[in-house]
Design a protein around this motif. Structure first.
Motif, PDB file in Angstrom:
ATOM      1  N   GLY A 265       0.823  -1.213   0.000  1.00 16.89           N
ATOM      2  CA  GLY A 265       0.000   0.000   0.000  1.00 16.89           C
ATOM      3  C   GLY A 265       0.848   1.250   0.000  1.00 16.89           C
ATOM      4  N   PHE A 266       0.269   2.307   0.562  1.00 17.66           N
ATOM      5  CA  PHE A 266       0.861   3.631   0.402  1.00 17.66           C
ATOM      6  C   PHE A 266       0.866   4.411   1.707  1.00 17.66           C
ATOM      7  CE2 PHE A 266      -1.591   2.283  -3.293  1.00 17.66           C
ATOM      8  CZ  PHE A 266      -0.587   2.211  -4.238  1.00 17.66           C
ATOM      9  N   TRP A 267       1.735   5.409   1.769  1.00 18.95           N
ATOM     10  CA  TRP A 267       1.714   6.403   2.835  1.00 18.95           C
ATOM     11  C   TRP A 267       1.423   7.733   2.165  1.00 18.95           C
ATOM     12  CZ3 TRP A 267       1.810   6.146   8.064  1.00 18.95           C
ATOM     13  CH2 TRP A 267       1.985   7.350   8.753  1.00 18.95           C
ATOM     14  N   ILE A 268       0.191   8.219   2.363  1.00 22.42           N
ATOM     15  CA  ILE A 268      -0.227   9.456   1.695  1.00 22.42           C
ATOM     16  C   ILE A 268      -0.814  10.406   2.732  1.00 22.42           C
ATOM     17  CG2 ILE A 268      -1.752  10.474  -0.065  1.00 22.42           C
ATOM     18  CD1 ILE A 268      -1.674   7.718  -1.487  1.00 22.42           C
ATOM     19  N   ASP A 269      -0.346  11.641   2.714  1.00 21.71           N
ATOM     20  CA  ASP A 269      -0.850  12.682   3.626  1.00 21.71           C
ATOM     21  C   ASP A 269      -0.859  12.204   5.080  1.00 21.71           C
ATOM     22  OD1 ASP A 269      -1.259  14.237   1.423  1.00 21.71           O
ATOM     23  OD2 ASP A 269      -3.357  13.645   1.180  1.00 21.71           O
ATOM     24  N   HIS A 272      -1.526   5.805   6.503  1.00 18.19           N
ATOM     25  CA  HIS A 272      -1.162   4.516   5.917  1.00 18.19           C
ATOM     26  C   HIS A 272      -2.395   3.940   5.234  1.00 18.19           C
ATOM     27  CE1 HIS A 272       0.412   0.149   6.713  1.00 18.19           C
ATOM     28  NE2 HIS A 272       0.589   0.526   5.471  1.00 18.19           N
ATOM     29  N   ARG A 273      -2.289   3.715   3.931  1.00 20.34           N
ATOM     30  CA  ARG A 273      -3.443   3.178   3.194  1.00 20.34           C
ATOM     31  C   ARG A 273      -3.065   1.824   2.596  1.00 20.34           C
ATOM     32  NH1 ARG A 273      -5.314   8.800   0.199  1.00 20.34           N
ATOM     33  NH2 ARG A 273      -5.151  10.043   2.094  1.00 20.34           N
ATOM     34  N   VAL A 274      -3.641   0.795   3.157  1.00 22.00           N
ATOM     35  CA  VAL A 274      -3.352  -0.560   2.693  1.00 22.00           C
ATOM     36  C   VAL A 274      -4.159  -0.826   1.424  1.00 22.00           C
ATOM     37  CG1 VAL A 274      -3.537  -3.008   3.295  1.00 22.00           C
ATOM     38  CG2 VAL A 274      -2.841  -1.344   5.032  1.00 22.00           C
ATOM     39  N   SER A 275      -3.519  -1.458   0.440  1.00 23.93           N
ATOM     40  CA  SER A 275      -4.220  -1.741  -0.822  1.00 23.93           C
ATOM     41  C   SER A 275      -4.815  -3.145  -0.794  1.00 23.93           C
ATOM     42  CB  SER A 275      -3.246  -1.614  -1.990  1.00 23.93           C
ATOM     43  OG  SER A 275      -3.814  -2.161  -3.152  1.00 23.93           O
ATOM     44  N   GLU A 276      -6.032  -3.241  -1.250  1.00 24.83           N
ATOM     45  CA  GLU A 276      -6.698  -4.542  -1.353  1.00 24.83           C
ATOM     46  C   GLU A 276      -6.071  -5.346  -2.501  1.00 24.83           C
ATOM     47  OE1 GLU A 276      -9.295  -7.660  -0.880  1.00 24.83           O
ATOM     48  OE2 GLU A 276      -8.903  -5.993   0.510  1.00 24.83           O
TER      49      GLU A 276
END
Lengths: 413, 80
Positions: A265-269, A272-276
């Protein structure tokens, strides 16, 4: 109606040059269709559409250099994009106009061409500001790349003719941007994509090391089970259908990410946003230097044969600079494998905004103790560099252990 | 097929996967993959192209016998 804007094709991209449209106004498009080609630091990229609908208007003409987020085209109808890769500019509030001064013919043509008459109010060129046919037709045309008068020295003009250089696309270095002979010579020199790519890599990697607190883990993995399985598989196959060791490795990585999804996933703003979805960015070195890491989509859902087919398609396209926009933007984690060069361990630099990169070294015969016995086994060192803002070493260790476990059972689906 | 023809065919195949290197400068005893910087993907593509041209099925276990130009010729000449 939706705006189709220049997508960001990587953390390091600021702008790109529109090379070609693959569609024209009136064409029906669906999500995933390639509608344009743009020239970027990483070669020509086929830009895919984010939604379905009808192309209403092409706003930009080929040859124009456009910043990320700028309007390229307007698409009518269809569903709104599920997730656009870039923030779409905020819609401009439409003021209600009680009466529009427009000729009946212009009104009819506007309806046919899908021109919004509200936007032409105050711009009519007919008598008394009447919006006439010409105004509507003009509004329906794509806007040309900004045309500024180009000043070219006589010597430069002669060199441009000799070298077949189009002066309209050159940035002049003379007084007030005038184009001089040296500018023409520079433009005519062989294009070195590696320079632009080097700068793009420099920007992304500097940002990564500046902003991402990396932590690093490594583990040695016994590859006997995987190689025996691969050998048995490949013996059944003709050379055309054989699998490379990296294929079951990608499969095992996807399974490990199912077990430990936080690294995918990503680290945005600050979040932590995990991707499905599991889209593995696969680092591919370019022959002239530099690299790209296009996404192999949905690795967890594909068989080894499908993954091999994907690699056969992807690697030559990456090296010849013909990737699709989704391949440039969708990767949820990156895999770098330097095993071909005999490197034992590679610690990667995370590609922002991703939160991890896995490094795979060469599979080497090494002394290996098992059940109290010393033997010689094929061993690979797998490493993990991860973003400490998003995860901790404990979780990273669980991931490498899951990878090890899945590599011991390559025959499991 | 003569050895010279086979060598020309091999060099032609190598040129396709390593266009920026100069396979013609390759010495017979040099490791092809290291000298021309060919990864496992390119090497497999080279072998597939060879299979298409010569009809020779090379088992995976024999890849190790194809490290140099001389070794390739030794391996392939009796088969074509």
């Amino acid at each position: 109606m939706a705006d189709f804007v220049m997508p960001s094709l990587g953390a390091d991209m600021e702008s790109a040059t529109l090379v070609k449209w693959h569609v024209k106004p009136g064409d029906a498009v669906k999500r995933g269709d390639i509608i344009a080609e743009v020239d970027t630091d990483k070669g020509i990229i086929d830009v895919e559409c984010f939604q379905s609908g009808i192309i209403e208007k092409l706003v930009i003409e080929p040859g124009a250099k456009i910043p990320v987020g700028a309007l390229l085209a307007v698409i009518q109808g269809g569903e709104a994009p599920v997730a656009a890769a870039t923030p779409v500019p905020a819609p401009v509030a439409v003021t209600e106009v009680p009466h529009i001064h427009v000729s009946p013919l212009a009104k009819k043509i506007a309806a046919e061409l899908g021109v919004d008459l509200n936007k032409l109010v105050g711009h009519g060129t007919g008598p008394g500001g009447l919006i006439d046919r010409e105004d509507v037709e003009q509004a329906a045309k794509p806007v040309s790349a900004p045309q500024t008068r180009v000043r070219v020295s006589p010597l430069a003009r002669r060199r441009a003719e000799e070298l077949h250089v189009d002066v309209t696309h050159i940035q002049g270095s003379g007084p007030d941007g005038a184009i001089e002979a040296a500018d023409i010579e520079r433009a005519a020199a062989p294009h070195k994509p590696s320079d632009a790519m080097r700068r793009a890599i420099a920007a992304a990697m500097a940002k990564s090391k500046r902003e991402i607190p990396h932590y690093y883990l490594q583990t040695r993995i016994d590859m006997s089970a995987l190689l025996s399985w691969l050998q048995a598989e490949n013996q059944k196959r003709s050379i055309k259908d054989r699998l490379l060791p990296v294929v079951p490795l990608l499969k095992a990585l996807a399974k490990a990410l199912r077990d430990v999804p936080q690294l995918n996933g990503f680290w945005i703003d600050g979040q932590h946003r995990v991707s499905e979805a599991i889209h593995l960015g696969f680092a591919i070195s370019m022959k002239g230097g530099g690299l790209v890491a296009p996404a192999i989509h949905d690795v967890d859902k594909k068989s080894c044969d499908e993954l091999m087919t994907d690699l056969r398609d992807l690697i030559p396209r990456a090296r010849s600079g013909r990737l699709r926009s989704s391949e440039m933007t969708d990767a949820t984690i990156t895999i770098t494998s330097l095993g071909d060069l005999g490197v034992e361990t590679v610690f990667g630099v995370i590609y922002p905004p991703q939160v991890a990169i896995v490094g795979l070294g060469k599979i080497m015969e090494q002394p290996w103790a098992k059940d109290g016995m010393l033997g010689v086994h094929p061993v690979m060192t797998a490493s993990l560099a991860a973003d400490h803002r998003a995860t901790d070493g404990h979780l990273g260790a669980q991931f490498l252990e899951a990878l090890n476990r899945h590599l011991q059972t390559p025959d499991q689906p | 097929m003569s050895e010279a023809e086979l060598k020309a065919l091999l060099l032609d195949g190598l040129r396709k996967i390593a266009p920026e290197a100069d396979p013609a400068m390759l010495r017979g005893d040099q490791n092809i993959r290291e000298t021309l910087d060919i990864d496992s993907f390119d090497f497999l593509s080279f072998l597939i192209a060879l299979h298409d041209k010569l009809g020779v099925e090379i088992p995976e276990a024999d890849y190790g016998k194809l490290n140099t130009l001389d070794a390739m010729l030794r391996y392939l000449v009796p088969k074509v």
